[in-house]
Write an enzyme that holds these catalytic residues in place. Structure first.
Site, PDB file in Angstrom:
ATOM      1  N   SER A 265       0.814  -1.215   0.000  1.00  0.00           N
ATOM      2  CA  SER A 265       0.000   0.000   0.000  1.00  0.00           C
ATOM      3  C   SER A 265       0.844   1.261   0.000  1.00  0.00           C
ATOM      4  O   SER A 265       0.309   2.355  -0.113  1.00  0.00           O
ATOM      5  CB  SER A 265      -0.893  -0.002   1.230  1.00  0.00           C
ATOM      6  OG  SER A 265      -0.083   0.123   2.386  1.00  0.00           O
ATOM      7  N   CYS A 266       2.162   1.129   0.156  1.00  0.00           N
ATOM      8  CA  CYS A 266       2.958   2.351   0.355  1.00  0.00           C
ATOM      9  C   CYS A 266       3.890   2.688  -0.807  1.00  0.00           C
ATOM     10  O   CYS A 266       3.759   3.762  -1.396  1.00  0.00           O
ATOM     11  CB  CYS A 266       3.760   2.245   1.638  1.00  0.00           C
ATOM     12  SG  CYS A 266       2.698   2.336   3.087  1.00  0.00           S
ATOM     13  N   PHE A 267       4.844   1.797  -1.131  1.00  0.00           N
ATOM     14  CA  PHE A 267       5.869   2.190  -2.107  1.00  0.00           C
ATOM     15  C   PHE A 267       5.276   2.682  -3.431  1.00  0.00           C
ATOM     16  O   PHE A 267       5.602   3.778  -3.873  1.00  0.00           O
ATOM     17  CB  PHE A 267       6.861   1.055  -2.378  1.00  0.00           C
ATOM     18  CG  PHE A 267       7.844   0.781  -1.265  1.00  0.00           C
ATOM     19  CD1 PHE A 267       7.777   1.468  -0.060  1.00  0.00           C
ATOM     20  CD2 PHE A 267       8.852  -0.156  -1.425  1.00  0.00           C
ATOM     21  CE1 PHE A 267       8.671   1.216   0.960  1.00  0.00           C
ATOM     22  CE2 PHE A 267       9.764  -0.419  -0.410  1.00  0.00           C
ATOM     23  CZ  PHE A 267       9.660   0.259   0.775  1.00  0.00           C
ATOM     24  N   ASP A 270       3.332   5.984  -2.911  1.00  0.00           N
ATOM     25  CA  ASP A 270       4.136   7.115  -2.453  1.00  0.00           C
ATOM     26  C   ASP A 270       5.102   7.597  -3.540  1.00  0.00           C
ATOM     27  O   ASP A 270       5.317   8.801  -3.694  1.00  0.00           O
ATOM     28  CB  ASP A 270       4.901   6.752  -1.166  1.00  0.00           C
ATOM     29  CG  ASP A 270       3.943   6.539   0.009  1.00  0.00           C
ATOM     30  OD1 ASP A 270       2.753   6.911  -0.122  1.00  0.00           O
ATOM     31  OD2 ASP A 270       4.371   5.988   1.038  1.00  0.00           O
TER      32      ASP A 270
END
Ligand SMILES: NC(=O)c1ccc[n+]([C@@H]2O[C@H](COP(=O)([O-])OP(=O)(O)OC[C@H]3O[C@@H](n4cnc5c(N)ncnc54)[C@H](O)[C@@H]3O)[C@@H](O)[C@H]2O)c1
Length: 440
Positions: A265-267, A270
């Site tokens: 869900s992040c890299f 982002d």
């Protein structure tokens, strides 16, 4: 301190760890059933050690869970932990942050006392000062820096070891609009061992530190994937290359694994948000764009390797071991397995899948096109090809006797000697085929 955590997702629920330091923590979510489960000590996500923390907090009377925003009135500190997903164009969607900032402000209008609003969600530089504060001010009729404080306190935990990471952070970043706000957050973290460095800064810098962190880690992975593609051509083995590179103290061993690419869900979200912010600022994000391009092509390279190994995939039984984007989590968001499975289905392969924890989240994602199996043994039985997509220990140590098909390992976790003993083909991106490694 009395703490309210808005957004009981992966990050928010982990803040229940603050009860271990004697703080009163109230989880504030939108879903009544989920809130009731949390109040009984049932975690909404799979995360090792989390339910023990929830139950201990409840037993001490320090952990509560609700959907009623009025709890904000009594809070000293309010953490914003809601999602900051990508829009279709890759830019950041701040609607959840705006909605909850407005709700915080509405409660503050009807309550007194100095409170600090802390943004923990990953947000681009300027979000705390230009979005959160004006929204809270407008809804509350109060002034930041006078009536209330504001901080940006990015979170660096890894899913799968969230509790450990939260309790043992590499750093605690406290970005504040003033020293009064920073002092409250510093006091809140005073129970954490002083060996964990505290970084006091402004909110924009704190916001950027989080993006710098994630963009750097994503870059390392894409760098190794590019190197893997070159390695393949020259019959060099990327695993040995990365192991040797990682021994260099200037480089370090982490995030150097070539394979199916990064998900979660992040890299991806982002890096995409940073690219979009850079463009908005007139800065050309050439490197970051390549990082994403390389990452987007890695799942397809796994499928190419599958075709090179067993030929046309039509009606071939392909077994996918691992669905979660990484081990020790049930999180499927942006998982590389999803992209690989979609590609295999387009090529008319018969896909079977197994994951120790992510099956519930995966069901329904593939319109009954995938057969979900109850165990890894059932999944690999009679397969034409086995593909390892998640580095679960259960796969690392698995008995290979039930496998009679080539294995493509997107994580390089199986002992090559064990595969060689079974006489199986064992391949991966950037490896020498059936590489055994070790000393001569
Ligand atoms: N997941 C991670 O490993 C991780 C690590 C570091 C930082 N982050 C960042 O933290 C933030 C949250 O990530 P996550 O993975 O926990 O997301 P998530 O989607 O798991 O959780 C967000 C939660 O917020 C709730 N929510 C949304 N609007 C709300 C509202 N108005 N009131 C109450 N609840 C509301 C949602 O229902 C959901 O449960 C994101 O910005 C993410 O980038 C995530």
């Amino acid at each position: 301190m009395k703490i309210v955590v808005i957004g009981a997702g992966y990050v928010g629920i982990t803040l229940s760890c603050l009860t271990e330091f004697g703080h009163e923590v109230t989880m504030l979510g939108r879903d009544k059933e989920k809130a009731a489960r949390i109040a009984r000590g049932v975690s909404p996500i799979y995360e090792p050690g989390l339910e023990e923390v929830l139950r201990a907090g409840i037993k001490k009377g320090l952990l509560k869970s609700t959907t009623d925003y009025s709890v904000v009135k009594d809070a000293d500190v309010i953490f914003i932990c809601v999602g900051t997903p990508s829009r279709d164009d890759g830019s950041i969607d701040l609607s959840q942050v705006e909605t909850c900032s407005k709700s915080i402000g509405e409660q503050m209008r009807e309550s007194g006392g100095y409170k600090v609003v802390v943004v923990k969600s990953t947000c681009l530089p300027g979000t705390t000062t230009d979005v959160v504060i004006p929204t809270v001010e407008k809804a509350s009729g109060k002034k930041a820096g006078e009536d209330f404080g504001a901080c940006m306190n990015p979170e660096f935990l890894r899913e799968g070891s969230g509790v450990y990471d939260f309790m043992n952070p590499d750093k605690i970043v406290i970005g504040g609009i003033d020293s009064a706000s920073q002092k409250v957050l510093s006091d809140l973290y005073s129970g954490f061992d002083q060996k964990f460095p505290r970084i006091f800064t402004d909110t924009n810098t704190a916001e950027m530190i989080k993006y710098g962190n994630n963009a750097m880690l994503a870059t390392r992975i894409s760098f190794m994937n590019e190197l893997a593609n070159i390695c393949e051509h020259y019959h060099a083995d990327v695993k040995e290359v990365s192991r040797a590179m990682g021994i260099d103290s200037r480089i370090g061993p982490k995030f150097l694994n070539a394979g199916a690419g990064f998900g979660g869900s992040c890299f991806p979200k982002d890096v995409k948000a940073l690219i979009s912010a850079a463009k908005k600022a007139g800065v050309k994000p050439s490197l970051l764009e390549e990082v994403m391009k390389i990452n987007d092509s890695q799942p397809e390279r796994m499928v190419d390797l599958a075709e090179k190994t067993i030929g046309d995939l039509t009606d071939k039984k392909v077994s996918i071991l691992g669905l979660a984007f990484k081990s020790d989590t049930d999180d499927m968001r942006d998982s590389r397995s999803t992209v690989v499975i979609q590609s295999l289905l387009r090529k008319h392969a018969k896909v079977r899948a197994y994951d120790p924890k992510a099956m519930e989240n995966a069901r329904g994602m593939f319109d009954n096109m995938v057969t979900f199996c109850a165990s890894k043994e059932e999944c690999v039985k009679d397969a034409d090809l086995v593909m390892v997509m998640t580095e679960w220990d259960e796969f690392k140590n698995m008995e290979l006797s039930s496998i009679n098909a080539p294995i493509i390992d997107g994580r390089r976790i199986i002992d090559p000697e064990k595969v060689a003993q079974r006489g199986l083909v064992y391949r991966g991106i950037g490896w020498k085929d059936n590489f055994r490694g070790g000393r001569p």
